[in-house]
Design a protein around this motif. Structure first.
Motif, PDB file in Angstrom:
ATOM      1  N   LYS A   1      86.870  -5.506  -2.958  1.00 16.11           N
ATOM      2  CA  LYS A   1      86.658  -4.793  -4.212  1.00 16.11           C
ATOM      3  C   LYS A   1      86.164  -3.378  -3.927  1.00 16.11           C
ATOM      4  O   LYS A   1      85.098  -3.185  -3.336  1.00 16.11           O
TER       5      LYS A   1
ATOM      6  N   MET B   1      82.921 -11.066 -10.407  1.00 17.19           N
ATOM      7  CA  MET B   1      84.345 -11.370 -10.245  1.00 17.19           C
ATOM      8  C   MET B   1      84.657 -12.806 -10.655  1.00 17.19           C
ATOM      9  O   MET B   1      85.783 -13.120 -11.026  1.00 17.19           O
TER      10      MET B   1
ATOM     11  N   ARG C   1      85.295 -12.648 -14.320  1.00 18.94           N
ATOM     12  CA  ARG C   1      86.250 -11.597 -14.651  1.00 18.94           C
ATOM     13  C   ARG C   1      85.595 -10.396 -15.346  1.00 18.94           C
ATOM     14  O   ARG C   1      86.216  -9.720 -16.142  1.00 18.94           O
TER      15      ARG C   1
ATOM     16  N   GLU D   1      84.467  -8.123 -13.397  1.00 14.42           N
ATOM     17  CA  GLU D   1      85.123  -7.182 -12.489  1.00 14.42           C
ATOM     18  C   GLU D   1      86.334  -7.880 -11.884  1.00 14.42           C
ATOM     19  O   GLU D   1      86.314  -9.090 -11.675  1.00 14.42           O
ATOM     20  N   LYS D   2      87.365  -7.080 -11.607  1.00 12.58           N
ATOM     21  CA  LYS D   2      88.550  -7.620 -10.943  1.00 12.58           C
ATOM     22  C   LYS D   2      88.523  -7.213  -9.479  1.00 12.58           C
ATOM     23  O   LYS D   2      88.131  -6.092  -9.163  1.00 12.58           O
TER      24      LYS D   2
ATOM     25  N   LEU E   1      92.839 -16.383 -11.049  1.00 11.75           N
ATOM     26  CA  LEU E   1      92.479 -15.253 -11.927  1.00 11.75           C
ATOM     27  C   LEU E   1      93.474 -14.103 -11.853  1.00 11.75           C
ATOM     28  O   LEU E   1      93.611 -13.343 -12.804  1.00 11.75           O
ATOM     29  N   SER E   2      94.189 -13.995 -10.714  1.00 10.22           N
ATOM     30  CA  SER E   2      95.156 -12.901 -10.606  1.00 10.22           C
ATOM     31  C   SER E   2      96.347 -13.133 -11.536  1.00 10.22           C
ATOM     32  O   SER E   2      97.061 -12.210 -11.892  1.00 10.22           O
TER      33      SER E   2
ATOM     34  N   GLU F   1      95.296 -11.342 -19.990  1.00  4.57           N
ATOM     35  CA  GLU F   1      94.098 -10.829 -20.665  1.00  4.57           C
ATOM     36  C   GLU F   1      93.690 -11.717 -21.846  1.00  4.57           C
ATOM     37  O   GLU F   1      92.505 -11.942 -22.079  1.00  4.57           O
TER      38      GLU F   1
END
Ligand code: ADP
Ligand code: ADP
Length: 228
Positions: free
Chosen positions: A9, A47, A50, A52-53, A66-67, A71
């Protein structure tokens, strides 16, 4: 289950906060995340829900990659994860009851079920008698208990806590920890970033130590280590 592999990240300002992180946390575990300020602890746990990505790498939470999460499915992910913060983040204009009920109202739960569930979790945190109070009428420890009630009202599989005892005195911190243990004993996974050496060294759990965005130590029933 929480799984991260090869996660990096970099924030938009160029700071590399997470530098190649691999971890597996099984359902029902209780994990402390320790390390010096700026090590990447908050980024690591943000993360997971979510906030932060990652810039790259794979994160799987409760079976969801999560990828690949659209949304519009993020609210659903958040419902499977309860989050507790150092500064409580209660809504000041809502009562204790309403703060806890909020998460159920947004999913359209019926009033009867809301009332039962809210009073059940307020009972668990021993604040049923203060259901009509406002946050500013409560002590710090009571406010944190409300935020814990709010975090578990949806029966999440995972609870994430970022320095939950950071604003509390030692006795109150222990009360909060006993509540976390009770919640963990019911099967909820708990991941807790903390600077509380005494708690980590007394209430022994898995310890993941983060430094410079990497895991430098991962021990079952570990120690706090050399940080302040
Ligand atoms: P910790 O929780 O261990 O103190 P953080 O995850 O908050 O660490 O921070 C890791 C690094 O990323 C630090 O260098 C911090 O300054 C930086 N950082 C954190 N959040 C942001 C942000 N939103 N934008 C830019 N840099 C950030
Ligand atoms: P019990 O009878 O199971 O002890 P109560 O119905 O008396 O529970 O409610 C306990 C507390 O929660 C009381 O302070 C009550 O006013 C409050 N409360 C119950 N339902 C609501 C609601 N829908 N909105 C706000 N407060 C509520």
């Amino acid at each position: 289950m929480i799984e991260m592999s090869e996660v990096y990240k970099t924030y938009p300002n160029g700071v590399l906060a997470i530098n190649g992180l691999d971890i597996m946390i099984n359902q029902g575990e209780f994990v402390y995340v320790v390390g010096p300020s700026g090590a990447g602890k908050s980024t690591f746990i943000k993360m997971m829900y979510r906030e932060e990505k990652p810039s790259s790498g794979k994160i799987i939470i409760n079976g969801v990659d999560l990828s690949k999460l659209k949304e519009n499915k993020v609210p659903m992910l958040r419902r499977s994860i309860g989050v507790v913060f150092q500064d409580f983040k209660l809504l000041p204009k809502l009562t204790v009851f309403e703060n806890v009920a909020f998460a159920l109202e947004v999913i359209g739960e019926n009033q009867k079920n809301i009332k039962k569930r809210v009073l059940d979790v307020l009972d668990l945190v021993q604040l049923k008698h203060k259901a009509r109070f406002f946050p500013n009428e409560l002590s710090g420890g009571e406010q944190q208990r409300v935020s814990i009630a709010r975090s578990i009202v949806n029966n999440p599989a995972v609870m994430i806590a970022d320095e939950p005892t950071g604003n509390l005195d030692p006795d109150t911190s222990w009360e909060i920890m006993h509540l976390f243990e009770e919640i963990n004993n019911r099967g909820t996974t708990i991941v807790m970033a903390t600077h509380n050496r005494e708690i980590v060294n007394t209430l022994k759990k898995r310890v993941i130590a983060v430094e410079d965005g990497k895991i430098v130590r991962d021990e079952a029933r570990g120690e706090y280590g050399l940080y302040d």
